[in-house]
Write a protein that holds these residues in place. Structure first.
Motif, PDB file in Angstrom:
ATOM      1  N   LYS A   1     -12.461 -21.873  35.106  1.00  0.00           N
ATOM      2  CA  LYS A   1     -12.291 -23.054  34.462  1.00  0.00           C
ATOM      3  C   LYS A   1     -13.855 -23.003  33.149  1.00  0.00           C
ATOM      4  CE  LYS A   1     -15.949 -27.238  36.035  1.00  0.00           C
ATOM      5  NZ  LYS A   1     -16.582 -27.452  36.906  1.00  0.00           N
ATOM      6  N   TYR A   2     -14.145 -22.415  33.014  1.00  0.00           N
ATOM      7  CA  TYR A   2     -15.609 -22.340  31.801  1.00  0.00           C
ATOM      8  C   TYR A   2     -14.957 -21.526  31.030  1.00  0.00           C
ATOM      9  CZ  TYR A   2     -18.968 -24.916  34.765  1.00  0.00           C
ATOM     10  OH  TYR A   2     -19.470 -25.779  35.558  1.00  0.00           O
ATOM     11  N   LYS A   3     -13.970 -20.670  30.219  1.00  0.00           N
ATOM     12  CA  LYS A   3     -13.439 -19.697  29.780  1.00  0.00           C
ATOM     13  C   LYS A   3     -14.355 -18.663  29.178  1.00  0.00           C
ATOM     14  CE  LYS A   3      -8.885 -22.036  30.395  1.00  0.00           C
ATOM     15  NZ  LYS A   3      -8.600 -21.746  32.132  1.00  0.00           N
ATOM     16  N   PRO A   4     -14.656 -17.409  29.445  1.00  0.00           N
ATOM     17  CA  PRO A   4     -15.480 -17.019  28.435  1.00  0.00           C
ATOM     18  C   PRO A   4     -15.052 -16.560  27.725  1.00  0.00           C
ATOM     19  CG  PRO A   4     -16.522 -16.263  30.854  1.00  0.00           C
ATOM     20  CD  PRO A   4     -15.357 -18.028  31.582  1.00  0.00           C
ATOM     21  N   ASP A   5     -15.922 -16.003  26.505  1.00  0.00           N
ATOM     22  CA  ASP A   5     -14.696 -15.704  25.796  1.00  0.00           C
ATOM     23  C   ASP A   5     -15.907 -13.752  26.084  1.00  0.00           C
ATOM     24  OD1 ASP A   5     -14.332 -16.586  23.498  1.00  0.00           O
ATOM     25  OD2 ASP A   5     -16.130 -17.794  23.065  1.00  0.00           O
ATOM     26  N   ILE A   6     -17.636 -13.435  26.660  1.00  0.00           N
ATOM     27  CA  ILE A   6     -17.633 -12.399  27.167  1.00  0.00           C
ATOM     28  C   ILE A   6     -18.319 -12.926  29.059  1.00  0.00           C
ATOM     29  CG2 ILE A   6     -19.523 -10.712  27.252  1.00  0.00           C
ATOM     30  CD1 ILE A   6     -19.466 -11.239  23.680  1.00  0.00           C
TER      31      ILE A   6
END
Length: 178
Positions: A128-133
């Motif tokens: 859902k949040y699709k973090p880069d790291i």
């Protein structure tokens, strides 16, 4: 006796406010220049509460001096106050700008030992949040077990192609898959 107590309390208040003002400098002075300032920065919230308490009690002794001291306390620490206490008015924005870097960190307590609903909830939240790291602690990756998700494979399917598991420990149960 009353005069001695007043004088003592004023001196204590001045010492607390002086220490507080030194801790306010932590936003402006690099730790490499004065290392003890960074130690005072750790105690900033407590010093702020003590400084406000001292200025409020000094108000009963010297009203004008206490008002000036209270203004000084608040104005001097405004940057540290905004960094220490959550007064941020901007809400969470799901749309990420190209210039932003989104980092997610999570202690997932083994992952494979969690119930299927919790495991899927963790994966859904990450997706859902699709973090880069993505930084995860206490990850145990289990391969070839019926009814268990391989965490590494799930991350790969969510487009996390580059991942490092510190102290990689993949437990193969049964035959290794290729």
């Amino acid at each position: 006796m009353r005069r001695i107590l007043r004088t003592t309390w004023l001196l204590i208040g001045i010492a607390v406010i002086a220490t507080y003002l030194l801790s306010c400098l932590s936003s402006y002075i690099r730790p490499s220049q004065l290392s003890f300032i960074s130690l005072l920065a750790l105690s900033f919230p407590y010093l702020f509460i003590m400084a406000v308490f001292c200025t409020c009690t000094v108000f009963f002794i010297k009203k004008q001096a206490a008002f000036i001291a209270l203004l000084l306390v608040i104005l001097a620490g405004i940057k540290n106050i905004s960094n220490s206490f959550a007064f941020h008015t901007a809400g969470w924005d799901m749309q990420k700008k190209d210039t932003n870097l989104r980092i997610m960190t999570w202690n997932i307590e083994g992952f494979s030992s969690l119930s299927p609903a919790k495991r899927q909830g963790i994966l859904n939240t990450i997706n859902k949040y699709k973090p880069d790291i993505l930084c995860l602690q206490e990850v145990t990756n289990i391969e070839n077990v019926k009814g268990r998700l391989s965490f590494r494979r799930e991350l790969d399917s969510m487009d996390f192609k580059y991942s490092i598991f510190s102290n990689d420990s993949v437990k193969f149960i049964g035959k290794k898959s290729k």
